[in-house]
Write an enzyme that holds these catalytic residues in place. Structure first.
Site, PDB file in Angstrom:
ATOM      1  N   GLU A 149       0.838  -1.183   0.000  1.00 18.03           N
ATOM      2  CA  GLU A 149       0.000   0.000   0.000  1.00 18.03           C
ATOM      3  C   GLU A 149       0.875   1.235   0.000  1.00 18.03           C
ATOM      4  OE1 GLU A 149      -3.610  -0.468   2.678  1.00 18.03           O
ATOM      5  OE2 GLU A 149      -2.201  -1.927   3.437  1.00 18.03           O
ATOM      6  N   ASN A 843      -5.296   5.261  -0.262  1.00 14.26           N
ATOM      7  CA  ASN A 843      -5.077   3.828  -0.163  1.00 14.26           C
ATOM      8  C   ASN A 843      -6.327   2.983   0.042  1.00 14.26           C
ATOM      9  OD1 ASN A 843      -2.159   3.812  -0.257  1.00 14.26           O
ATOM     10  ND2 ASN A 843      -2.226   4.793   1.728  1.00 14.26           N
ATOM     11  N   TYR A 844      -7.278   3.460   0.868  1.00 13.78           N
ATOM     12  CA  TYR A 844      -8.318   2.577   1.367  1.00 13.78           C
ATOM     13  C   TYR A 844      -9.730   2.914   0.921  1.00 13.78           C
ATOM     14  CZ  TYR A 844      -4.596   1.005   4.449  1.00 13.78           C
ATOM     15  OH  TYR A 844      -3.419   0.507   4.929  1.00 13.78           O
ATOM     16  N   LEU A 845      -9.964   4.130   0.469  1.00 14.86           N
ATOM     17  CA  LEU A 845     -11.311   4.533   0.083  1.00 14.86           C
ATOM     18  C   LEU A 845     -11.460   4.411  -1.429  1.00 14.86           C
ATOM     19  CD1 LEU A 845     -11.797   7.700   2.317  1.00 14.86           C
ATOM     20  CD2 LEU A 845     -12.350   5.317   2.832  1.00 14.86           C
TER      21      LEU A 845
END
Length: 885
Positions: A149, A843-845
């Site tokens: 990531e 990274n995550y959404l």
């Protein structure tokens, strides 16, 4: 800081039940300076200190029998079956590396040699890896790249374990797809084998000088941003130019999938990498001092001394570990390149780098003082020199290259409490670099003397160049830019894998909930770890060696990191990724509480909590639950699904733009808190907030003068509820100071205009104005502000130019809306001072959540996504407004 209410809302959103969650942390550092400095107080957790691994030769420690601290004990029926405990194998000590050849590598350090092991056996190995080294007569390939990531959110303890497993066949690899990708091209992996019996392990160390995303050129980025949104490019009036730019965009997401997942390209042509310029010695009069006397250093030793001098006023220079490592490596350099005047430098305390620092500051000031024209010319020359390195030809298409610049030598900064911070990073040369390029493409020529270490033609990987840095033995790669087709495909696959999990997550949760009571200890520990990873969004975590910061994840938690508090509370206190403290008090299910109590029995504080679970076994089990599932996918799934849910809960009908932005940022903050994305409060935060508050008062001052003008026109307005209330945070003293400030600015503005007008008159061969003209203008300004001073306290005012009442009322309404929006902006800025919003956004959404939300609520996506993110996620920009994660 996030409040307990924030944590409670997040925990409810993820878990669907109430729980008390508290958070306390020391902050997250910025991208440019990622090192966190932990406060040394009585409340410092044990996890804040660097934990030394036991020597390989140390005999196994006999566990001390401890009495449970609880009156009740687990019944025989509820106790897992005893099994042979998994022995903790300490990591072997790694000898420190010195600067044998100053900033030039003469060979890999011992730990780098050990890290150069093929990682083909990892169960979750990535397709984006070099081909096998087994073929005779072929160039030796670097180890397979385990993509991570991106950004400042990469955990110092890897999410995906890379311990040994049976080697995958080519057919098996063919079916695999990349679940995660690293958009930060300058942040690379550190692959080093652990001590037996664990085979190979991936560790990524990010250098603080790395950026979150590759920086594309302004013009190109703007064009891409506008084109993917279907809007014309600003400043371009010619239609044919716009159409030409649009034709250059390769919409890979509308094309067929690229091959079978193994072959990444057919043809590849590029110009290699750009090496930094050679070192230029300091002027003869600039010398560091030792014991009060100037020292004549040779260029090799002087360059390293300059690295430290440039950081003299930073926090790094106040760090004992940083200073120790620098001085040791510098002394190694001076053994080979001693001072020319025979000075023996043996004490760091007697070194004075101030003269060199002052020289660098003077040079920086000169550069800053350059005229705009000089800066433009310098920038143009730089762009022309770099132009050929910025792009490559991939299958005949022009694609942008990410980190084509080789990082110059310097001092390693590391992240958090890294034991190697301050160590010397050698200068990278062509002999250190392996180039990957198409078979028929011309071999690029380095821009400095030397030959490439090797040239290979591997179309199963996406990197263009590879080398190994000397400090941690990390493998560094040059990739395509974040907005390239290959990077975009990897991002899209990652988020689609997370979306796929929502169809399996209920079954998976049922399974691990059942295993929480398993009679087999390993299964019970695995189920408890899955509970933490799913409900708390913890990273998986791996063991660390002595040369790494003592940061942990779920599988590497020690007993000291989790405290039991009756009836069902767990207190987590440990250092997570980048040495960011993770402190939360969680209300867990009774069975989880009981399990942790059982796991801690008969163990010391520094023993592993999960001694029968590691990242590899956990991920291997997850793949049986869903193909391609890893612990990391849970983190992406929980972040995106929680974000979608929080956004959907807000009713924004009739909301202003700023209210919509605040609602979005609040949901983003909740996810950042869930993922423990902290940052330290920026040093300029208080100053910035004070400026914003001053601007807010200035707007209120303008509205007050307009209200008083209305009162002067017609006294009936004083009884109007809309205008009657005075601005509460504006008093006469502040008004007097503000008007003086306004007067000074008006006079300065008049003087500049006078000078500019005279320059124009001279150019036109006309007589310039005399000073009397300027004095008359200044006199008029002073008279105007004298009038304002006389109006204080009277609640009456006159305007410079007369305006109809309707126009004044309209201006007041506009100012009222502006004041309300700016106040919300201040509130939002202050609420996010300790939370890193960009990390989860990158990274995550899932970016499609943001784009669809923007379409529903008529919010320009540019308000939420930077140009870099728009370039990175072009595939998400065309999503419909009814799309859901």
């Amino acid at each position: 800081m996030p409040t307990n209410g924030d944590h409670l809302l997040i925990h409810k959103a993820v878990n669907g039940h109430d729980s008390a969650v508290g958070s306390r942390g020391n902050g997250r550092s910025s991208l440019k300076d990622a090192e966190s400095s932990m406060s040394e107080d009585d409340d410092m957790p044990l996890s804040q200190t660097i934990r030394k691994s036991e020597s390989v030769s140390t005999p196994p420690r006999q566990l001390k029998r401890k009495k449970p601290v609880y009156a009740e004990s687990s019944s025989d029926e509820d106790t897992p079956l005893a099994s042979s405990p998994v022995k903790r194998v300490p990591a072997a000590a790694v000898p420190a590396t010195g600067a044998a050849e100053v900033t030039t590598r003469s060979g890999l350090p011992s730990n780098a040699k050990r890290s150069a092991v093929v990682k083909a056996e990892a169960p979750d190995s990535n397709d984006d890896a070099p081909i096998s080294r087994k073929m005779n007569g072929r160039v030796k390939k670097p180890p397979k790249k385990k993509l991570k990531e991106e950004s400042d959110d990469f955990n110092a303890s890897s999410d995906d374990g890379n311990l040994s497993a049976p080697k995958k066949t080519a057919a098996h690899r063919k079916r695999k797809v990349k679940a995660e990708d690293d958009a930060d091209d300058e942040k690379q992996l550190d692959e080093k084998p652990a001590a037996k019996p664990r085979a190979k392990r991936v560790k990524k160390e990010e250098d603080a000088s790395g950026s979150d995303l590759p920086k594309a050129k302004k013009r190109a980025t703007k064009a891409t941003a506008d084109e993917v949104n279907g809007s014309p490019v600003k400043g371009k009036g010619k239609k044919d130019e716009k159409e030409e730019d649009e034709e250059d965009i390769y919409k890979w997401w509308e094309a067929e999938a690229n091959g079978d997942g193994t072959v990444k390209w057919q043809t590849l042509e590029h110009n290699g990498v750009l090496f930094p310029p050679p070192y230029e010695p300091l002027p003869k009069h600039v010398k560091m001092k030792y014991n009060g006397k100037e020292v004549d250093l040779p260029p090799a030793a002087e360059e390293v001394a300059g690295f430290y001098a440039a950081m003299l006023e930073t926090d790094h220079a106040q760090d004992a570990t940083f200073n120790k490592n620098f001085f040791e490596d510098w002394k190694t350099v001076m053994k080979k390149h001693p001072p020319l005047d025979g000075t023996k430098i043996t004490s760091f305390a007697l070194c004075d780098f101030r003269p060199v620092y002052e020289y660098f500051e003077a040079e920086r000031a000169k550069k800053k003082a350059m005229t705009s024209q000089e800066k433009k010319e310098a920038k143009k020359a730089k762009e022309e020199m770099e132009a050929k390195y910025t792009t490559c030809l991939l299958d005949g298409r022009k694609e942008k290259v990410g980190n084509f610049r080789i990082e110059p030598p310097g001092l390693f900064r590391g992240r958090g409490d890294h034991p190697k911070k301050g160590a010397l990073k050698f200068r990278v040369r062509p002999e250190d670099i392996t180039i990957n390029i198409g078979k028929d493409a011309p071999i690029p020529v380095p821009n400095m003397p030397g030959q490439w270490k090797a040239v290979q033609h591997d179309n199963t990987v996406t990197w263009l160049a590879n080398w190994t840095e000397n400090v941690n033995g990390n493998h560094k790669y040059v990739f395509l830019a974040a907005g390239s087709s290959l990077k975009g495909q990897s991002d899209m696959i990652k988020f689609e894998k997370a979306r796929e999990l929502k169809h399996h997550v209920d079954r998976i949760r049922q399974n691990y909930t059942r295993d929480l009571k398993s009679k087999v200890m390993a299964d019970r520990q695995r189920a408890t770890a899955m509970y933490f990873i799913d409900r708390l969004a913890l990273r998986a975590g791996n063991e660390k060696g002595e040369d790494e910061a003592d940061t942990v994840g779920c599988c590497s938690l020690r007993c000291e990191h989790v405290t039991l508090e009756a009836p069902n509370f767990l207190i987590f206190d440990f250092l997570g990724k980048d040495s960011i403290r993770y402190y939360k008090r969680i209300d867990v299910e009774p069975q989880v509480f009981k399990n942790i109590r059982i796991f801690k029995e008969n163990k010391n504080d520094d023993d592993n909590l999960f001694d029968r679970v590691n990242t590899t076994s956990l991920n291997k089990h997850l793949t049986t639950e869903m193909k391609g599932l890893t612990a990391k996918v849970f983190r992406t799934f929980n972040a995106s699904s929680t974000f979608q849910r929080l956004l959907d809960e807000d009713d924004l009908a009739g909301a202003t733009l700023q209210e919509k932005l605040n609602a979005y940022n609040k949901a983003n903050r909740m996810v950042a808190i869930l993922c423990n994305h902290q940052r330290s409060v920026p040093k300029t935060h208080d100053q910035s907030m004070e400026k914003m508050r001053y601007k807010l008062r200035s707007l209120k001052y303008e509205r007050m003068k307009l209200r008083h003008a209305l009162f002067n026109i017609d006294a009936k307005y004083k009884k109007n509820k809309k205008y009657v209330d005075d601005e509460s945070d504006i008093d006469d003293d502040w008004i007097a100071a503000h008007e003086e400030d306004l007067k000074a600015k008006e006079i300065e503005k008049a003087e500049k205009k006078f000078a500019k007008d005279n320059e124009k008159l001279v150019e036109e061969d006309k007589t310039p104005h005399t000073d009397d003209v300027l004095q008359d203008r200044i006199q008029a300004i002073e008279e105007d502000f004298k009038r304002l001073a006389g109006e204080r306290g009277t609640k009456k005012a006159t305007l410079k130019r007369e305006r109809p009442v309707e126009k004044i009322e309209e201006a007041i309404d506009k100012l009222t809306d502006k004041i309300k929006g700016f106040a919300l902006q201040i509130e939002d800025r202050d609420a996010g001072k300790e939370v890193a919003l960009s990390t989860s956004k990158i990274n995550y959404l899932d970016p499609r959540i943001t784009v669809a939300w923007c379409r529903i609520h008529d919010v320009p996506v540019e308000k939420l996504f930077s140009k870099t993110l728009i370039t990175k996620f072009p595939w998400a920009m065309e999503v419909e407004q009814d799309w859901k994660f």
